[in-house]
Scaffold this motif. Structure first.
Motif, PDB file in Angstrom:
ATOM      1  N   GLY A   1       2.105 -51.565  17.530  1.00 50.80           N
ATOM      2  CA  GLY A   1       2.322 -50.762  18.707  1.00 50.80           C
ATOM      3  C   GLY A   1       1.268 -51.060  19.762  1.00 50.80           C
ATOM      4  N   GLN A   2       1.405 -50.385  20.901  1.00 48.61           N
ATOM      5  CA  GLN A   2       0.490 -50.615  22.029  1.00 48.61           C
ATOM      6  C   GLN A   2      -0.830 -49.879  21.848  1.00 48.61           C
ATOM      7  OE1 GLN A   2       0.994 -52.631  24.807  1.00 48.61           O
ATOM      8  NE2 GLN A   2       2.688 -53.381  23.562  1.00 48.61           N
ATOM      9  N   GLY A   3      -0.866 -48.910  20.990  1.00 48.25           N
ATOM     10  CA  GLY A   3      -2.087 -48.150  20.754  1.00 48.25           C
ATOM     11  C   GLY A   3      -2.089 -46.817  21.476  1.00 48.25           C
ATOM     12  N   THR A   4      -2.727 -45.843  20.843  1.00 50.91           N
ATOM     13  CA  THR A   4      -2.905 -44.538  21.461  1.00 50.91           C
ATOM     14  C   THR A   4      -4.366 -44.127  21.251  1.00 50.91           C
ATOM     15  OG1 THR A   4      -2.081 -42.259  21.575  1.00 50.91           O
ATOM     16  CG2 THR A   4      -2.180 -43.243  19.398  1.00 50.91           C
ATOM     17  N   GLN A   5      -4.952 -43.578  22.282  1.00 54.07           N
ATOM     18  CA  GLN A   5      -6.384 -43.284  22.248  1.00 54.07           C
ATOM     19  C   GLN A   5      -6.640 -41.911  21.629  1.00 54.07           C
ATOM     20  OE1 GLN A   5      -8.590 -42.848  26.044  1.00 54.07           O
ATOM     21  NE2 GLN A   5      -9.955 -44.413  25.207  1.00 54.07           N
ATOM     22  N   VAL A   6      -7.605 -41.881  20.739  1.00 49.63           N
ATOM     23  CA  VAL A   6      -8.079 -40.625  20.148  1.00 49.63           C
ATOM     24  C   VAL A   6      -9.561 -40.505  20.447  1.00 49.63           C
ATOM     25  CG1 VAL A   6      -8.512 -39.384  18.000  1.00 49.63           C
ATOM     26  CG2 VAL A   6      -6.348 -40.600  18.326  1.00 49.63           C
ATOM     27  N   THR A   7      -9.918 -39.406  21.085  1.00 48.59           N
ATOM     28  CA  THR A   7     -11.322 -39.154  21.420  1.00 48.59           C
ATOM     29  C   THR A   7     -11.746 -37.832  20.801  1.00 48.59           C
ATOM     30  OG1 THR A   7     -11.102 -40.341  23.517  1.00 48.59           O
ATOM     31  CG2 THR A   7     -13.013 -38.899  23.266  1.00 48.59           C
ATOM     32  N   VAL A   8     -12.793 -37.881  20.000  1.00 43.54           N
ATOM     33  CA  VAL A   8     -13.309 -36.671  19.360  1.00 43.54           C
ATOM     34  C   VAL A   8     -14.683 -36.388  19.972  1.00 43.54           C
ATOM     35  CG1 VAL A   8     -13.858 -35.518  17.202  1.00 43.54           C
ATOM     36  CG2 VAL A   8     -12.100 -37.312  17.257  1.00 43.54           C
ATOM     37  N   SER A   9     -14.736 -35.335  20.756  1.00 39.69           N
ATOM     38  CA  SER A   9     -15.964 -35.040  21.486  1.00 39.69           C
ATOM     39  C   SER A   9     -15.996 -33.575  21.886  1.00 39.69           C
ATOM     40  CB  SER A   9     -16.044 -35.914  22.737  1.00 39.69           C
ATOM     41  OG  SER A   9     -17.174 -35.567  23.524  1.00 39.69           O
TER      42      SER A   9
ATOM     43  N   ALA B   1     -11.362 -43.743  18.612  1.00 43.95           N
ATOM     44  CA  ALA B   1     -10.893 -45.134  18.615  1.00 43.95           C
ATOM     45  C   ALA B   1      -9.502 -45.190  19.233  1.00 43.95           C
ATOM     46  CB  ALA B   1     -10.845 -45.685  17.194  1.00 43.95           C
ATOM     47  N   ASP B   2      -9.046 -46.402  19.454  1.00 46.32           N
ATOM     48  CA  ASP B   2      -7.636 -46.623  19.753  1.00 46.32           C
ATOM     49  C   ASP B   2      -6.920 -46.803  18.418  1.00 46.32           C
ATOM     50  OD1 ASP B   2      -8.549 -48.637  22.576  1.00 46.32           O
ATOM     51  OD2 ASP B   2      -7.852 -46.558  22.552  1.00 46.32           O
ATOM     52  N   TYR B   3      -5.867 -46.046  18.230  1.00 45.58           N
ATOM     53  CA  TYR B   3      -5.105 -46.081  16.980  1.00 45.58           C
ATOM     54  C   TYR B   3      -3.817 -46.861  17.205  1.00 45.58           C
ATOM     55  CZ  TYR B   3      -8.267 -42.821  14.740  1.00 45.58           C
ATOM     56  OH  TYR B   3      -9.378 -42.247  14.175  1.00 45.58           O
ATOM     57  N   TYR B   4      -3.583 -47.841  16.326  1.00 40.84           N
ATOM     58  CA  TYR B   4      -2.432 -48.732  16.456  1.00 40.84           C
ATOM     59  C   TYR B   4      -1.481 -48.538  15.289  1.00 40.84           C
ATOM     60  CZ  TYR B   4      -5.220 -51.145  19.958  1.00 40.84           C
ATOM     61  OH  TYR B   4      -5.955 -51.452  21.065  1.00 40.84           O
TER      62      TYR B   4
ATOM     63  N   LYS C   1     -16.033 -52.744  18.043  1.00 41.46           N
ATOM     64  CA  LYS C   1     -15.849 -52.963  16.610  1.00 41.46           C
ATOM     65  C   LYS C   1     -14.520 -53.648  16.339  1.00 41.46           C
ATOM     66  CE  LYS C   1     -18.708 -49.113  15.041  1.00 41.46           C
ATOM     67  NZ  LYS C   1     -18.782 -47.931  14.126  1.00 41.46           N
ATOM     68  N   GLU C   2     -14.387 -54.169  15.125  1.00 38.39           N
ATOM     69  CA  GLU C   2     -13.142 -54.815  14.742  1.00 38.39           C
ATOM     70  C   GLU C   2     -12.098 -53.763  14.346  1.00 38.39           C
ATOM     71  OE1 GLU C   2     -14.926 -59.037  13.017  1.00 38.39           O
ATOM     72  OE2 GLU C   2     -13.826 -57.685  11.718  1.00 38.39           O
ATOM     73  N   ARG C   3     -10.852 -54.169  14.428  1.00 35.64           N
ATOM     74  CA  ARG C   3      -9.776 -53.285  14.009  1.00 35.64           C
ATOM     75  C   ARG C   3      -9.862 -53.081  12.497  1.00 35.64           C
ATOM     76  NH1 ARG C   3      -3.814 -54.281  16.393  1.00 35.64           N
ATOM     77  NH2 ARG C   3      -5.133 -54.251  18.239  1.00 35.64           N
ATOM     78  N   GLU C   4      -9.664 -51.840  12.061  1.00 35.85           N
ATOM     79  CA  GLU C   4      -9.767 -51.513  10.644  1.00 35.85           C
ATOM     80  C   GLU C   4      -8.581 -50.668  10.198  1.00 35.85           C
ATOM     81  OE1 GLU C   4     -13.284 -49.186   9.941  1.00 35.85           O
ATOM     82  OE2 GLU C   4     -12.562 -47.479  11.103  1.00 35.85           O
ATOM     83  N   LEU C   5      -8.279 -50.795   8.914  1.00 34.34           N
ATOM     84  CA  LEU C   5      -7.190 -50.015   8.347  1.00 34.34           C
ATOM     85  C   LEU C   5      -7.583 -48.542   8.288  1.00 34.34           C
ATOM     86  CD1 LEU C   5      -5.003 -50.747   5.292  1.00 34.34           C
ATOM     87  CD2 LEU C   5      -6.400 -48.705   5.262  1.00 34.34           C
ATOM     88  N   VAL C   6      -6.617 -47.685   8.622  1.00 32.78           N
ATOM     89  CA  VAL C   6      -6.793 -46.248   8.451  1.00 32.78           C
ATOM     90  C   VAL C   6      -5.970 -45.771   7.254  1.00 32.78           C
ATOM     91  CG1 VAL C   6      -6.495 -43.972   9.480  1.00 32.78           C
ATOM     92  CG2 VAL C   6      -7.211 -45.912  10.908  1.00 32.78           C
ATOM     93  N   ALA C   7      -4.664 -46.033   7.319  1.00 30.47           N
ATOM     94  CA  ALA C   7      -3.777 -45.606   6.235  1.00 30.47           C
ATOM     95  C   ALA C   7      -2.465 -46.358   6.329  1.00 30.47           C
ATOM     96  CB  ALA C   7      -3.522 -44.107   6.300  1.00 30.47           C
ATOM     97  N   THR C   8      -1.871 -46.639   5.177  1.00 26.80           N
ATOM     98  CA  THR C   8      -0.565 -47.272   5.141  1.00 26.80           C
ATOM     99  C   THR C   8       0.333 -46.585   4.125  1.00 26.80           C
ATOM    100  OG1 THR C   8      -1.281 -48.920   3.516  1.00 26.80           O
ATOM    101  CG2 THR C   8      -1.393 -49.549   5.847  1.00 26.80           C
ATOM    102  N   ASN C   9       1.629 -46.718   4.358  1.00 27.54           N
ATOM    103  CA  ASN C   9       2.640 -46.192   3.443  1.00 27.54           C
ATOM    104  C   ASN C   9       3.628 -47.316   3.188  1.00 27.54           C
ATOM    105  OD1 ASN C   9       5.387 -45.105   2.839  1.00 27.54           O
ATOM    106  ND2 ASN C   9       4.292 -43.154   2.804  1.00 27.54           N
ATOM    107  N   THR C  10       3.778 -47.695   1.926  1.00 26.55           N
ATOM    108  CA  THR C  10       4.664 -48.801   1.569  1.00 26.55           C
ATOM    109  C   THR C  10       5.871 -48.278   0.816  1.00 26.55           C
ATOM    110  OG1 THR C  10       2.845 -50.372   1.495  1.00 26.55           O
ATOM    111  CG2 THR C  10       4.833 -50.961   0.278  1.00 26.55           C
ATOM    112  N   ASN C  11       7.027 -48.661   1.293  1.00 26.97           N
ATOM    113  CA  ASN C  11       8.296 -48.281   0.665  1.00 26.97           C
ATOM    114  C   ASN C  11       8.447 -46.763   0.531  1.00 26.97           C
ATOM    115  OD1 ASN C  11       9.135 -50.959   0.391  1.00 26.97           O
ATOM    116  ND2 ASN C  11       8.062 -51.176  -1.555  1.00 26.97           N
TER     117      ASN C  11
END
Length: 121
Positions: free
Chosen positions: A112-120, A91-94, A43-53
């Motif tokens: 960042g380089q990414g960190t893997q999250v596996t829910v299983s 997914a891999d979280y960046y 799948k394509e990379r997708e936004l999860v959450a952002t914090n601005t200022n």
């Protein structure tokens, strides 16, 4: 140079929780936005959450009510508390940051380089 170092990924059972952290370091004048994106296999990379200022937050509809983004400006660190995790969160979280390296220079995006999250189970 700017480095974004992520930590906190891993394997968790459905319904469980994880907390991701991302610390920015290096040539930083000011950070505007920090946040998290994810990319599942195929799948394509997708936004999860952002914090601005440090104040304005934005969440993907799929994580609203389950994930919480927070930021420590003094430490240039962003966190993502993930509760009630589902297999589809796997997914891999960046980590992402938009910042200025110097005064009056245009903002630049870093990843960042990414960190893997596996829910299983």
């Amino acid at each position: 140079q700017v480095q974004l170092v992520e930590s906190g990924g891993g394997l968790v059972q459905p319904g469980g929780s994880l907390r991701l952290s991302c610390a920015a370091s290096g040539n930083i004048f000011t950070i505007y936005t920090m946040g998290w994106y994810r990319q599942a296999a195929g799948k394509e990379r997708e936004l999860v959450a952002t914090n601005t200022n440090g104040a304005s937050t934005n969440y993907a509809d799929s994580v609203k009510g389950r994930f919480t983004i927070s930021r420590d400006n003094a430490k240039s660190t962003v966190y993502l508390q993930m509760n009630s995790l589902k297999p589809e969160d796997t997914a891999d979280y960046y980590c992402y940051a938009r910042l200025r390296n110097q005064y009056m220079r245009p903002p630049v995006d870093y990843w960042g380089q990414g960190t893997q999250v596996t829910v299983s189970s």
